[in-house]
Structure formats: structure tokens, C-alpha cells
Design an enzyme around this catalytic site. Structure first.
Site, mmCIF file in Angstrom:
data_model
loop_
_atom_site.group_PDB
_atom_site.id
_atom_site.type_symbol
_atom_site.label_atom_id
_atom_site.label_comp_id
_atom_site.label_asym_id
_atom_site.label_seq_id
_atom_site.Cartn_x
_atom_site.Cartn_y
_atom_site.Cartn_z
ATOM 1 N N ARG A 75 15.171 -2.208 4.100
ATOM 2 C CA ARG A 75 14.833 -2.832 5.380
ATOM 3 C C ARG A 75 15.670 -4.083 5.611
ATOM 4 N NH1 ARG A 75 9.085 -1.301 5.645
ATOM 5 N NH2 ARG A 75 8.784 0.193 3.969
ATOM 6 N N ARG A 117 5.649 10.183 2.980
ATOM 7 C CA ARG A 117 6.715 9.871 3.940
ATOM 8 C C ARG A 117 8.075 10.172 3.328
ATOM 9 N NH1 ARG A 117 6.541 4.182 6.932
ATOM 10 N NH2 ARG A 117 7.102 3.235 4.957
ATOM 11 N N ASP A 124 10.666 -6.486 8.582
ATOM 12 C CA ASP A 124 10.370 -5.573 7.463
ATOM 13 C C ASP A 124 10.157 -4.148 7.964
ATOM 14 O OD1 ASP A 124 8.101 -7.150 8.521
ATOM 15 O OD2 ASP A 124 6.890 -5.752 7.365
ATOM 16 N N ASN A 125 10.094 -3.977 9.270
ATOM 17 C CA ASN A 125 9.906 -2.634 9.818
ATOM 18 C C ASN A 125 11.175 -2.128 10.495
ATOM 19 O OD1 ASN A 125 7.265 -2.703 8.925
ATOM 20 N ND2 ASN A 125 6.444 -3.388 10.887
ATOM 21 N N ASP A 135 7.921 2.863 9.937
ATOM 22 C CA ASP A 135 6.656 2.120 9.947
ATOM 23 C C ASP A 135 5.921 2.225 11.272
ATOM 24 O OD1 ASP A 135 6.542 1.506 7.351
ATOM 25 O OD2 ASP A 135 6.783 -0.656 7.551
ATOM 26 N N ARG A 139 0.839 -1.201 0.000
ATOM 27 C CA ARG A 139 0.000 0.000 0.000
ATOM 28 C C ARG A 139 0.873 1.249 0.000
ATOM 29 N NH1 ARG A 139 -1.961 1.378 6.049
ATOM 30 N NH2 ARG A 139 -0.274 0.339 7.118
ATOM 31 N N LYS A 172 1.999 6.648 1.038
ATOM 32 C CA LYS A 172 1.504 5.474 1.772
ATOM 33 C C LYS A 172 -0.020 5.536 1.790
ATOM 34 C CE LYS A 172 2.330 3.198 6.237
ATOM 35 N NZ LYS A 172 3.166 3.236 7.451
ATOM 36 N N ASP A 203 -6.292 -3.933 0.200
ATOM 37 C CA ASP A 203 -6.859 -2.969 -0.746
ATOM 38 C C ASP A 203 -5.877 -1.860 -1.105
ATOM 39 O OD1 ASP A 203 -6.790 -1.551 1.594
ATOM 40 O OD2 ASP A 203 -8.958 -1.303 1.793
#
Ligand code: AMP
Ligand code: MG
Length: 475
Positions: A177, A170, A246-247, A256, A87, A107, A119
Site C-alpha cells: 500500500r 481475498r 493505507d487503502n 479495501d 484483522r 480477512k 478484536d
């Protein structure tokens, strides 16, 4: 620096194609600007013309942008998954008039090839929350991604109920990452892994470019930056909430912001995130979780550390073993400053531990305890005993009281984004279109070390009714 318009470069989009997919922001019916960070725009040397809502909803691309979604993987609550920007869309890198390079990412701008069942959208509340907390972290002096703007899209999105859709812009040193390296390693493509490592070194650790053991040195420096970062979090009581691999950014920035929140009452077991049912990312676990994530990073790097596996593993282990001491010493340095101490003495860890034990036992407010440390009135006998010991320690080092207090006031925030105030401001913005509480909160949070300048409601802990506070991912 003279501000100018966007100056885009797209080095990430020049990496091998496995690392990203081209993607475009979705159409938004009626974009409206909610927040724009003029101060940050100035820091980026940006002078923007045109309609900001159109720009920050991705309806008009900046000249030179080559939008992509980045591929990555990650351990989410311990389980490995192939992920990617589901997203988010990276517009590219803006190069400031001073030559600094920043990722510009939207984002909540719609589906990408990595959206899986999602979505690709985001609700206004969580995007405002990231804006508030990331800007508060920056003002506290903690490395973090920044927030340039929030727009609503004019579309309703469905979560538990209908919510206004929104896009956050952002700004990050990069979005590389730990999970980006895990992604390259999982594909067992050593050539690509090397390209990614060289790219990351050039971008974030350029001093290593010529080093002859640069991958081992890279691992050491990534570990050192994370140790320093997590120590900063602990010292202000920041709880990230979803420290999945991943963060965790290789730049050493906090990234994140999901169900993050600041400690109010001190307790190491504090968890706010509704999805963290086991307390994996509890306040007191953050250093251990960072170490765990760095171990996954080191594993990903193994093919570059040496051709003989045992030697590569030995190098990785050696680097990983530096984490506890690096963290502990960064934390101790931070805590000494919070106590107004300028020198190091052997008993300091015990002195700090005794204070934390008292805070835990009395359910003291973390931020306000440090802010009022030099005032034992209204506190109990146990605190008075500690206070006497602390005074003796301060006198022993011989720093003047004024210098000691000045040091304390420069590191102990007077205001943090208190959960109940953040919620109140987000609710007013999302439900009533009222941005006044949010803007007032942002103004106060921009100067967290300005003592006694903010109205008292920004200092006060949450009312008892707010206990059991929970944060939601809101994805
Ligand atoms: P996060 O919890 O925001 O760090 O996201 C974890 C992963 O889920 C990332 O790969 C995101 O891109 C993806 N993701 C989160 N929310 C959505 C969404 N609404 N649609 C598609 N992907 C999402
Ligand atoms: Mg994420």
C-alpha cells in the site's frame, strides 16, 4: 492451464522483519462455507480438495503457507497512524500454473500483533459486501482485488449487536500500500525503504528493474496507474468511501472495500459512508484525494529520489504535476466512449459537462442515463437540446450509429450493484440464512454489459424511500 493444488511462495515473508509479524488464524468453532468463487478458482488454476470451510476459515493451512500480518501506516481521514493488518492474515503467494503470483489473504481471522484495541474479527454482512462489490468491479473490467470465498466461523461477534463472524478470502496482485511506504519512511530506515521499493518494482513494475532512474520512473508509473484507476471509478460512479493512504494499493488495484457504494442519482457531492461526515471522500473529490495520497507516497520516496533534498523534491513535484492531466485525459477518454464517440474534438469536455449539469439538475440516475442516452422520450426540453447537440457531434465524426451504440453498450453498464439490492441480499443472507437473493445478484453482476438480459428490478433505481442511504464500515 491444468488446475493443480496450491503452489505457495512467500517472498513477502523474506523481506526485512520490520515489514511483518508472524501470525496465525484464530480457532473457529463451526466454520461453514457461505460463498465459493468457482470461476476465480479456475482462473487461479486451483483444484482444491478437502473441506473448504476448514480451509477458508484458516483452520487448516495450505501446504507451504507461512502466515504473516503485514505492517503498514496510513493517513486516515488526513491523520497519520501506524497500523498494520489488525484483522487480516496473509497466507502467502499462490503461483498459478501460468506463473502469475497472487496474495492469498484471510480477512476477519482474528487478532494479530497489529490489532490494537480491535478484536480482529469481521461480521458476515461486510465480508459479503466486499465479495459482491469486488466481483462486480472485476466484471466491469476495473482493476481490483478479488474474492475467493466467504465462510462463517460459527462464532458471534459483537458490533452494535451480535452478528455472525465471518472470514473473507481475498486475492490480490499484492497488498503493498501507499501506507507500506509511509511505514518504511516513518522508521527513517533508508535501507529498508530501498528494499521495499525494489521488491515492489520487481513485483509490479518489472520493466523498470534495469532503469537507471528507476525510483523516479516508479513514482511516475504509480501515479499513472492511479490516475487511470480513478478515472475508471468515476466513469461507472463507484465511490470507495475510505480512500485513506493505507487503502491505496501500489499494484493499481482497487482495494479495501468498506463503506463503498455506487452512485445512483448523479451528484458530485455524494457521500454514502456514515463516518465520512466532512465529505472528504465524496464522489467528486476522489481524483483530488488520490492526488493527495500520491503526494504522501512521493514524500515517502524522497530519500530514494536523490541525495540533494531540493533535487529530490523537484523530481517528486514534477511527477506529481502529471497527475491532473493524466487523470483528465483518462476520464475524457472514458466519457467519450460512454457517449459513443470514437474521435476527440475540442468541444467534447463542454458537451460532457453539459450532460452532467443536466443530470445533476434533474437528479437523474447516473447509470440509467447513459444506458438510455439515445432515447430522449420521457426526458425534458433541456435534455432534448443536449441530445440534438450530441447527435450533431456524432454525425460530424461519421461513425455509424450501430458502431457508436455498440461502443456505448460495451462501456455503459446495464447493471451495477444497486445499494438497495445489495442491502436486501446481505440482510437475507445474514438474518435469514437465505442466500438466494445474493446468488441471483452475483449472477447478474457477473455480466454488467449484457443489455436487457437481467430482470427489470436490477435496472431500476432505488425507491424514493431508500434516499439518504448510508453505508457503515462494519469493522
Ligand atoms: P480498514 O478501515 O478496514 O481499512 O482498517 C483500518 C485499520 O484498522 C487496519 O489497520 C485494520 O487492520 C484495522 N482494523 C479494522 N478493523 C479491525 C478489527 N476488527 N480488529 C483489529 N483491527 C482492525
Ligand atoms: Mg484498510
Amino acid at each position: 492451464m491444468t488446475p493443480r493444488s496450491w503452489q505457495f511462495d512467500n517472498t513477502y515473508a523474506r523481506l526485512p522483519e520490520a515489514f511483518f509479524s508472524k501470525a496465525l488464524p484464530e480457532a473457529a468453532r463451526a466454520p461453514q462455507l457461505v460463498l465459493f468463487n468457482q470461476r476465480l478458482a479456475e482462473e487461479l488454476g486451483l483444484q482444491l480438495d478437502g473441506d473448504l470451510a476448514t480451509l477458508f476459515s484458516g483452520q487448516a493451512l495450505p501446504e507451504g503457507a507461512e502466515p504473516i500480518a503485514q505492517a503498514y501506516a496510513g493517513h486516515q481521514f488526513g491523520g497519520f497512524n501506524i497500523l498494520g493488518d489488525g484483522r487480516a492474515i496473509l497466507l502467502g503467494e499462490h503461483v498459478t500454473p501460468n506463473g502469475a503470483r497472487f496474495d492469498i489473504q484471510l480477512k476477519g481471522s482474528g487478532r494479530t500483533p497489529y490489532s490494537r484495541r480491535g478484536d480482529g474479527l469481521a461480521a458476515l454482512g461486510p465480508m459479503l459486501r466486499e465479495y459482491v462489490i469486488s466481483e462486480a468491479m472485476h466484471a466491469l473490467g476495473i482493476p481490483t482485488t478479488r474474492s475467493l470465498a466467504v465462510v462463517t466461523t460459527g462464532e458471534q461477534i459483537f458490533r452494535e449487536t451480535q452478528r455472525p463472524g465471518a472470514v473473507l478470502t481475498r486475492i490480490a496482485a499484492s497488498h503493498i500500500r501507499v501506507g507500506t511506504f509511509q511505514y518504511a519512511a516513518a522508521r527513517r530506515d533508508e535501507a529498508n525503504l530501498r528494499v521495499l521499493a525494489d521488491y515492489t518494482i520487481a513485483r509490479h513494475y518489472p520493466e523498470l528493474t534495469e532503469s537507471n532512474d528507476k525510483y523516479a520512473a516508479f513514482l511516475h508509473l504509480v501515479i499513472a496507474r492511479q490516475a487511470a484507476l480513478i478515472a475508471r471509478w468515476q466513469c461507472v460512479g463507484f465511490i470507495h468511501g475510505v480512500m485513506n493512504t493505507d487503502n491505496m494499493a501500489l499494484s493499481g488495484e482497487t482495494i479495501d472495500y468498506g463503506p463503498c457504494a455506487f452512485l445512483d442519482t448523479y451528484h458530485p457531492g455524494t457521500v454514502f459512508s456514515s463516518i465520512d461526515t466532512e465529505g472528504r471522500y465524496a464522489y467528486g473529490n476522489q481524483p483530488a484525494m488520490a492526488h493527495w495520497n500520491l503526494t504522501r507516497f512521493a514524500e515517502s520516496l524522497l530519500p530514494l529520489l536523490g541525495t540533494v533534498e531540493e533535487e529530490a523534491v523537484a523530481m517528486a513535484v514534477e511527477a506529481l504535476n502529471t497527475f491532473p492531466d493524466l487523470y483528465e485525459s483518462a476520464w475524457l477518454t472514458g466519457m467519450r466512449r460512454k457517449l459513443g464517440l470514437q474521435t476527440a474534438e475540442a468541444d467534447d469536455p463542454e458537451l460532457i459537462a453539459a450532460l452532467l449539469t443536466w443530470m445533476e439538475a434533474t437528479e437523474a440516475d447516473f447509470t440509467n442515463s447513459f444506458r438510455t442516452l439515445d432515447d430522449p422520450t420521457d426526458k425534458d426540453a433541456a435534455f432534448e437540446a443536449w441530445h440534438t447537440r450530441w447527435q450533431a457531434r456524432r454525425q460530424h465524426e461519421g461513425t455509424s450509429e450501430a458502431d457508436s451504440l455498440a461502443l456505448m453498450r460495451s462501456v455503459n453498464p446495464a447493471v451495477i450493484p444497486r445499494n438497495h439490492l445489495v442491502e436486501e441480499a446481505l440482510a437475507a443472507a445474514e438474518s435469514d440464512n437465505d442466500l438466494a437473493p445474493l446468488n441471483a445478484l452475483l449472477e447478474v453482476l457477473a455480466q454488467p454489459y449484457a443489455y436487457d438480459s437481467a430482470p427489470s428490478k436490477y435496472h431500476e433505481p432505488a425507491p424514493a424511500s431508500a434516499c439518504g442511504y448510508k453505508t457503515f464500515c462494519g469493522t
